[in-house]
Design a protein around this motif. Structure first.
Motif, short mmCIF file in Angstrom:
data_model
loop_
_atom_site.label_atom_id
_atom_site.label_comp_id
_atom_site.label_asym_id
_atom_site.label_seq_id
_atom_site.Cartn_x
_atom_site.Cartn_y
_atom_site.Cartn_z
N ILE A 198 16.30 47.45 43.65
CA ILE A 198 17.69 47.26 43.22
C ILE A 198 18.36 48.63 43.25
O ILE A 198 18.03 49.52 42.46
N LEU A 199 19.31 48.82 44.17
CA LEU A 199 19.88 50.15 44.39
C LEU A 199 21.41 50.19 44.30
O LEU A 199 22.01 51.21 44.62
N ALA A 200 22.03 49.09 43.83
CA ALA A 200 23.49 49.07 43.76
C ALA A 200 23.96 48.04 42.73
O ALA A 200 23.22 47.13 42.37
N ASN A 201 25.20 48.21 42.30
CA ASN A 201 25.86 47.28 41.39
C ASN A 201 27.08 46.69 42.08
O ASN A 201 27.95 47.44 42.54
N TYR A 202 27.13 45.37 42.14
CA TYR A 202 28.23 44.66 42.77
C TYR A 202 29.11 44.00 41.72
O TYR A 202 28.62 43.26 40.86
N LEU A 203 30.41 44.29 41.77
CA LEU A 203 31.37 43.66 40.86
C LEU A 203 31.95 42.43 41.53
O LEU A 203 32.62 42.53 42.56
N ALA A 204 31.66 41.26 40.98
CA ALA A 204 32.14 40.01 41.56
C ALA A 204 33.66 39.94 41.48
O ALA A 204 34.28 40.52 40.58
N VAL A 205 34.24 39.19 42.39
CA VAL A 205 35.69 39.06 42.44
C VAL A 205 36.20 38.25 41.25
O VAL A 205 35.47 37.48 40.64
N GLN A 206 37.47 38.43 40.94
CA GLN A 206 38.07 37.67 39.86
C GLN A 206 38.24 36.21 40.25
O GLN A 206 38.35 35.88 41.44
N PRO A 207 38.27 35.30 39.29
CA PRO A 207 38.28 33.85 39.59
C PRO A 207 39.43 33.41 40.47
O PRO A 207 39.29 32.45 41.22
N ASN A 208 40.58 34.08 40.40
CA ASN A 208 41.72 33.60 41.18
C ASN A 208 41.82 34.26 42.55
O ASN A 208 42.82 34.11 43.23
N SER A 209 40.82 34.99 42.96
CA SER A 209 40.88 35.66 44.25
C SER A 209 40.53 34.69 45.36
O SER A 209 39.90 33.67 45.15
N VAL A 210 40.91 35.06 46.61
CA VAL A 210 40.64 34.20 47.75
C VAL A 210 39.14 34.02 47.93
O VAL A 210 38.66 32.92 48.22
N SER A 211 38.35 35.09 47.75
CA SER A 211 36.92 35.01 47.99
C SER A 211 36.23 34.06 47.03
O SER A 211 35.18 33.50 47.36
N SER A 212 36.77 33.89 45.84
CA SER A 212 36.12 33.03 44.86
C SER A 212 36.44 31.56 45.08
O SER A 212 35.83 30.69 44.48
N ASN A 213 37.38 31.25 45.94
CA ASN A 213 37.74 29.87 46.23
C ASN A 213 36.80 29.32 47.29
O ASN A 213 36.84 29.73 48.46
N LYS A 214 35.93 28.39 46.90
CA LYS A 214 34.88 27.93 47.80
C LYS A 214 35.44 27.22 49.03
O LYS A 214 34.88 27.32 50.13
N ILE A 215 36.52 26.49 48.86
CA ILE A 215 37.12 25.79 50.00
C ILE A 215 37.66 26.78 51.01
O ILE A 215 37.44 26.67 52.22
N THR A 216 38.37 27.79 50.50
CA THR A 216 38.91 28.82 51.38
C THR A 216 37.79 29.57 52.07
O THR A 216 37.85 29.85 53.28
N ALA A 217 36.73 29.91 51.31
CA ALA A 217 35.59 30.62 51.89
C ALA A 217 34.95 29.80 53.00
O ALA A 217 34.56 30.33 54.04
N ALA A 218 34.86 28.49 52.78
CA ALA A 218 34.25 27.62 53.78
C ALA A 218 35.08 27.61 55.07
O ALA A 218 34.53 27.60 56.18
N LYS A 219 36.40 27.63 54.93
CA LYS A 219 37.26 27.66 56.11
C LYS A 219 37.04 28.93 56.92
O LYS A 219 36.97 28.89 58.16
N TYR A 220 36.91 30.06 56.22
CA TYR A 220 36.66 31.32 56.93
C TYR A 220 35.29 31.32 57.59
O TYR A 220 35.12 31.87 58.69
N GLN A 221 34.32 30.70 56.95
CA GLN A 221 32.98 30.61 57.54
C GLN A 221 33.03 29.80 58.84
O GLN A 221 32.43 30.18 59.85
N TRP A 222 33.75 28.70 58.82
CA TRP A 222 33.88 27.87 60.01
C TRP A 222 34.58 28.62 61.13
O TRP A 222 34.18 28.56 62.30
N ARG A 223 35.63 29.36 60.77
CA ARG A 223 36.36 30.13 61.77
C ARG A 223 35.46 31.21 62.37
O ARG A 223 35.58 31.51 63.57
#
Length: 252
Positions: A198-223
């Protein structure tokens, strides 16, 4: 240094990160491995980010700042930094994440000792309030097919060897650009290799961010499958189902 060039170039995009960039920079300054440069590309911040960065530059000449004239997003910012990098090893660290002080020392040794082109490590996960969410332990060996199913490489831990690969750039997409880069590299080499450490600390995005929206994330994955990797529909669908299933398992 070799020929007055650093061994490692740290790539950091910056946008309105006044409250977090100090911790990020400090984690690089505090590295036990000292032969590095840190290239921060500010993407037209409207807060005090640039002032904070410039204060560090006055104290440490290894830190460089490039100011963009218009906001283009993190992919372009990272690519500008890669283009200006002088180091053999290209390492990534976002402006709200931190490294452990022995991160570069251990990982560069791991790559050199094992003749590795692309490496990554385990890392801690925190929510935006600072609560510990656990540890991400990666698979210790991944190939192109593995990465199509799920991004198993944390961007804040990744390092690639530009002497072996040349400079490899991120695709210019709004999200999943880091996965796009790993896929590009894994078309050039058969595997990337991870460390249990374990060599780093990751700060998760805030709940209202684009990355935290699973539907939006899925669209980007498909693209990414269809527009960047240009996979056939059936292969895209097969990998998308794996991506959705593995994402569901991660959330449990």
């Amino acid at each position: 240094m070799t020929d007055n060039k650093p061994i490692v170039s740290v790539i950091t995009p910056s946008f309105n990160c006044e409250n977090s960039i100090s911790s990020t920079i400090e984690s690089v300054i505090n590295q036990s491995f000292t032969d590095w440069e840190m290239i921060i590309v500010d993407d037209c911040s409207t807060d005090g980010s640039v002032g904070v960065i410039e204060n560090y530059i006055e104290k440490d000449s290894r830190i460089r700042l490039i100011k963009r004239l218009w906001n283009a997003g993190p992919a372009i910012a990272r690519n500008v930094a890669i283009e200006n990098a002088q180091g053999r090893y290209i390492a990534f660290l976002d402006s709200d994440d931190q490294w452990f002080e022995n991160k570069l020392e251990k990982q560069i040794s791991f790559m050199q000792d094992n003749n590795i082109e692309l490496s990554y490590t385990a890392y801690n996960k925190y929510d935006f309030r600072g609560n510990h969410l656990g540890v991400y332990k990666p698979k210790l060996k991944v190939n192109y097919s593995d990465m199509l199913k799920s991004n198993r490489i944390g961007c804040l831990t990744a390092i690639y060897d530009s002497e072996k690969l040349g400079k490899v750039y991120m695709p210019n997409i709004s999200k999943r650009q880091d996965l796009g880069l790993w896929l590009r590299i894994l078309k050039m080499v058969p595997f990337a290799y991870g460390m249990d450490d374990i060599l780093a600390n990751y700060l998760a995005v805030q709940p209202n961010s684009v990355s935290s929206n699973k539907i939006t994330a899925a669209k980007y994955q498909w693209r990414l499958y269809r527009e960047v990797e240009k996979l056939p529909f059936k292969l895209s669908a097969k990998n998308f189902l794996s991506y959705a299933y593995l994402g569901y398992k991660k959330s449990k």
